[in-house]
Write an enzyme that holds these catalytic residues in place. Sequence first.
Site, PDB file in Angstrom:
ATOM      1  N   GLN A  67       0.856  -1.183   0.000  1.00 56.90           N
ATOM      2  CA  GLN A  67       0.000   0.000   0.000  1.00 56.90           C
ATOM      3  C   GLN A  67       0.897   1.239   0.000  1.00 56.90           C
ATOM      4  O   GLN A  67       1.788   1.366   0.844  1.00 56.90           O
ATOM      5  CB  GLN A  67      -0.924   0.037   1.217  1.00 56.90           C
ATOM      6  CG  GLN A  67      -1.971   1.154   1.097  1.00 56.90           C
ATOM      7  CD  GLN A  67      -2.802   1.339   2.345  1.00 56.90           C
ATOM      8  OE1 GLN A  67      -2.268   1.678   3.394  1.00 56.90           O
ATOM      9  NE2 GLN A  67      -4.110   1.119   2.235  1.00 56.90           N
ATOM     10  N   TYR A  70      -6.189  10.789   4.435  1.00 54.73           N
ATOM     11  CA  TYR A  70      -4.850  11.117   3.951  1.00 54.73           C
ATOM     12  C   TYR A  70      -4.955  11.907   2.642  1.00 54.73           C
ATOM     13  O   TYR A  70      -6.044  12.275   2.220  1.00 54.73           O
ATOM     14  CB  TYR A  70      -4.004   9.844   3.855  1.00 54.73           C
ATOM     15  CG  TYR A  70      -3.843   9.184   5.199  1.00 54.73           C
ATOM     16  CD1 TYR A  70      -3.282   9.888   6.272  1.00 54.73           C
ATOM     17  CD2 TYR A  70      -4.297   7.890   5.442  1.00 54.73           C
ATOM     18  CE1 TYR A  70      -3.168   9.309   7.528  1.00 54.73           C
ATOM     19  CE2 TYR A  70      -4.183   7.308   6.707  1.00 54.73           C
ATOM     20  CZ  TYR A  70      -3.617   8.025   7.743  1.00 54.73           C
ATOM     21  OH  TYR A  70      -3.517   7.456   8.994  1.00 54.73           O
ATOM     22  N   ARG A  73      -7.731   1.797  -2.058  1.00 50.85           N
ATOM     23  CA  ARG A  73      -8.550   1.745  -0.851  1.00 50.85           C
ATOM     24  C   ARG A  73      -9.264   3.076  -0.679  1.00 50.85           C
ATOM     25  O   ARG A  73      -8.647   4.138  -0.782  1.00 50.85           O
ATOM     26  CB  ARG A  73      -7.684   1.451   0.372  1.00 50.85           C
ATOM     27  CG  ARG A  73      -8.488   0.946   1.566  1.00 50.85           C
ATOM     28  CD  ARG A  73      -7.602   0.619   2.742  1.00 50.85           C
ATOM     29  NE  ARG A  73      -8.245  -0.394   3.598  1.00 50.85           N
ATOM     30  CZ  ARG A  73      -8.020  -0.525   4.892  1.00 50.85           C
ATOM     31  NH1 ARG A  73      -7.166   0.280   5.516  1.00 50.85           N
ATOM     32  NH2 ARG A  73      -8.614  -1.458   5.589  1.00 50.85           N
ATOM     33  N   GLY A  79      -8.317  -7.130   9.487  1.00 50.40           N
ATOM     34  CA  GLY A  79      -7.203  -6.335   9.979  1.00 50.40           C
ATOM     35  C   GLY A  79      -6.656  -6.878  11.275  1.00 50.40           C
ATOM     36  O   GLY A  79      -5.817  -7.773  11.291  1.00 50.40           O
TER      37      GLY A  79
END
Length: 337
Positions: free
Chosen positions: A79, A160, A207, A296
């Site tokens: 990622q 982000y 994502r 996760g």
Amino acid sequence: MAPLTRNRAVRPGMVPSPIAVDYYGQRASAGLLITEASQVSQQGQGYQDTPGIYSTEQTAGWRKVTDRVHERGGRIFIQIWHVGRISHTSFQPGGGAPVAPSAVRAKARTFVNGTFTEVSDPRALQLSEIPGIIEDFRRGAANAMKAGFDGVEIHGANGYLLDQFAKDGANKRADAYGGSIKSRAKLMLEVSEVVAAEVGADRTGIRISPLTPVDDGSDSNPQPLFDHIVDQLNQLKLLYIHVIEGATGGLRDVAPFDYASLRRRFKQAYIANNGYDFELATKTLQSGAADLIAFGKPFISNPDLVERLKKRAPLNDWDEGTFYGGGTKGYTDYPTL
């Protein structure tokens, strides 16, 4: 396995740690491993001891990880991220201000010197700087291929930089990258296009998190925004969209949103994430609401999570005190069946 920030990169240089080789190798039975987010430049770093993918040393460090995973029959994507305003001056080149679509400080904290602290005031990116950001993502994707990754996941979620540009809570620009949905989505889509051109659309995922309030990532009207984004991602024929449903690590029903709309619009794979257990994952797959489920935190404490789910075996509890930073404790010492 969903991407999970663990803050164990080696200084100087933010190189993946030798113990990361063991960590990912232990979890190679996952259908797909997606690494912790790795910054595409020094400017893109926002947390202590997160690895990068912009230097020769970082690329070589990641190569050891991919070799171990492939030796054990696994598949692994990296990622890639730029945190934007979710950063601190101590991480920035020359101690400068973090960059953002607009000079709007996030109501958020970051991890500095072993503790969580308020993020720094950001500055707005100049229009002339944006091509350099896009190039950083392209270079990161190219380095990922040199490091032996099977593909790349673009981090467009969780407040982000790409998410900041897309959402009107952070983006107050009046130029080609602000205002309308189309303009705010522009950077996320341009990054997706160059990464897909670099490594192949069939090796590129992204994502997204339409609703999560994490890191002050809000939009006043997320449904039409993400319908548009996913329509355009579908045109690029990316391998998958990885959708955080609800609040990251929190409530799945934090606000109304039609995830089925995204599922209909995107013709490739839909990966669902957030709060899934065996029962909900099975029900979701059987209904056709998703193609894959990403786990996760259960993967942190259960390196053999796949085997445990197959056998309906009990899961190890995770230790939140060792999530961020440290050594092998809470990282590579969880027992398997």
